[in-house]
Design a protein around this motif. Sequence first.
Motif, mmCIF file in Angstrom:
data_model
loop_
_atom_site.group_PDB
_atom_site.id
_atom_site.type_symbol
_atom_site.label_atom_id
_atom_site.label_comp_id
_atom_site.label_asym_id
_atom_site.label_seq_id
_atom_site.Cartn_x
_atom_site.Cartn_y
_atom_site.Cartn_z
ATOM 1 N N GLY A 1 -63.444 64.041 116.466
ATOM 2 C CA GLY A 1 -64.207 63.477 117.573
ATOM 3 C C GLY A 1 -63.358 62.626 118.511
ATOM 4 N N LEU A 2 -62.277 62.025 117.952
ATOM 5 C CA LEU A 2 -61.409 61.176 118.761
ATOM 6 C C LEU A 2 -59.990 61.725 118.773
ATOM 7 N N ALA A 3 -59.308 61.504 119.889
ATOM 8 C CA ALA A 3 -57.874 61.800 119.980
ATOM 9 C C ALA A 3 -57.195 60.521 120.439
ATOM 10 N N VAL A 4 -56.323 59.975 119.606
ATOM 11 C CA VAL A 4 -55.649 58.726 119.948
ATOM 12 C C VAL A 4 -54.159 58.996 120.125
ATOM 13 N N LEU A 5 -53.608 58.475 121.230
ATOM 14 C CA LEU A 5 -52.176 58.559 121.484
ATOM 15 C C LEU A 5 -51.546 57.227 121.088
ATOM 16 N N GLY A 6 -50.477 57.279 120.301
ATOM 17 C CA GLY A 6 -49.753 56.068 119.914
ATOM 18 C C GLY A 6 -48.362 56.057 120.515
ATOM 19 N N VAL B 1 -49.164 50.675 121.064
ATOM 20 C CA VAL B 1 -50.374 50.755 121.887
ATOM 21 C C VAL B 1 -51.110 52.045 121.552
ATOM 22 N N HIS B 2 -52.443 51.965 121.512
ATOM 23 C CA HIS B 2 -53.287 53.122 121.213
ATOM 24 C C HIS B 2 -54.188 53.440 122.397
ATOM 25 N N PHE B 3 -54.077 54.649 122.905
ATOM 26 C CA PHE B 3 -54.962 55.132 123.965
ATOM 27 C C PHE B 3 -56.052 55.971 123.301
ATOM 28 N N VAL B 4 -57.293 55.470 123.354
ATOM 29 C CA VAL B 4 -58.407 56.064 122.617
ATOM 30 C C VAL B 4 -59.224 56.985 123.519
ATOM 31 N N HIS B 5 -59.316 58.254 123.115
ATOM 32 C CA HIS B 5 -60.075 59.268 123.874
ATOM 33 C C HIS B 5 -61.136 59.866 122.963
ATOM 34 N N TYR B 6 -62.279 60.226 123.539
ATOM 35 C CA TYR B 6 -63.292 60.947 122.765
ATOM 36 C C TYR B 6 -63.443 62.368 123.299
ATOM 37 N N LYS B 7 -63.944 63.238 122.407
ATOM 38 C CA LYS B 7 -64.118 64.649 122.764
ATOM 39 C C LYS B 7 -65.158 64.747 123.864
ATOM 40 N N ASN B 8 -64.748 65.268 125.024
ATOM 41 C CA ASN B 8 -65.591 65.226 126.216
ATOM 42 C C ASN B 8 -66.950 65.903 126.010
ATOM 43 N N ASP C 1 -61.624 58.636 135.421
ATOM 44 C CA ASP C 1 -61.635 59.989 134.883
ATOM 45 C C ASP C 1 -60.233 60.382 134.447
ATOM 46 N N GLN C 2 -59.864 59.895 133.261
ATOM 47 C CA GLN C 2 -58.568 60.257 132.692
ATOM 48 C C GLN C 2 -58.810 61.127 131.468
ATOM 49 N N TYR C 3 -58.106 62.239 131.417
ATOM 50 C CA TYR C 3 -58.300 63.178 130.310
ATOM 51 C C TYR C 3 -56.961 63.615 129.741
ATOM 52 N N ILE C 4 -56.991 63.967 128.455
ATOM 53 C CA ILE C 4 -55.856 64.681 127.879
ATOM 54 C C ILE C 4 -56.369 66.038 127.391
ATOM 55 N N SER C 5 -55.474 67.019 127.428
ATOM 56 C CA SER C 5 -55.825 68.356 126.941
ATOM 57 C C SER C 5 -54.535 69.065 126.542
#
Length: 305
Positions: free
Chosen positions: A152-157, A131-138, A89-93
């Motif tokens: 729909g996606l939030a990617v951290l580079g 590196v890309h950390f791929v997150h989707y809209k919860n 359960d890792q989230y970004i906000s």
Amino acid sequence: MELSVAFTFLIFVGLSTAAMWGYEDSGPSKWAETFPTCGDKSQSPINIEASDSTLQASLGNMTMTGYDTPVALTIKNNGHTAQVDVTGDQYISKGGLSEQYKLVQFHFHWGSDDMKGSEHQLNSKTFPMEVHFVHYKNSLGSLGNSVGEKDGLAVLGFMFEISDSDNANYADLISKLSNITAYNTSNLVNLTNTALMKFIPSKPTNFFRYSGSLTTPSCNEVVVWTVFTETIKISKTQMATFRSLMSSETGPKNEHYHIKDNFRPVQPLHSRSVFNNFYSSSATTAYITVYTGVLSLILSTILSH
Ligand SMILES: [Zn+2]
């Protein structure tokens, strides 16, 4: 009869999907022929010119939740990259995001040498790996639901830079690359339970923000991109290990290529804007310089009379 037709069709589709895109003979310049979206106008990656970006102080800082808790991770060779799947359960906000996004996986893009490899460029500078950390809209519930939705996606580079010593935080992951040399998506190798923050710079703060796409087919324009300026350090030896992985792509004698230069070239910005949360554009500085210059000219003219 029906079954065997269906079966043959499935095999055909399966094989042709694997061969449809890559970084060698079916490289980025060919993607749009099969995946039209790859030719659209909000594509990623891009070259980010800091002086052309706009400070948006309201972006503030990003909040990362659960990144400090050790979690179970598996790594695989999907034929295009080394991908680490995350089931925690890792989230970004915050950081300008409209809501919480959930982490699903991270993966890497690297070069055939240390002079190139990153997808994004910062002031036209390339880095040996990104590196890309791929997150989707919860609220959308899954990655599958999110790849078809705007934002729909939030990617951290994050960019890598070469250091003299090994990065101990990456030692376990890099040692496991020898277990996934061959392209085999079902070969999932466990990593030691690790907190995700070990894989990113400590306290990443400064970032650029723009709207873009997946950097691989089908290039869906659904990504809120966050590209940080703080880098991850890696030694030349560690960097070289990534190049030992074998690609799903094959050459003229049916031999598999090594995965290398698995980055897409930068795409035109077109009408998009790039924002940042830390840097006031040089326009203000330029104005002050010109203003001061004119002022001193006037002063010296007055004084000389
Ligand atoms: Zn990527």
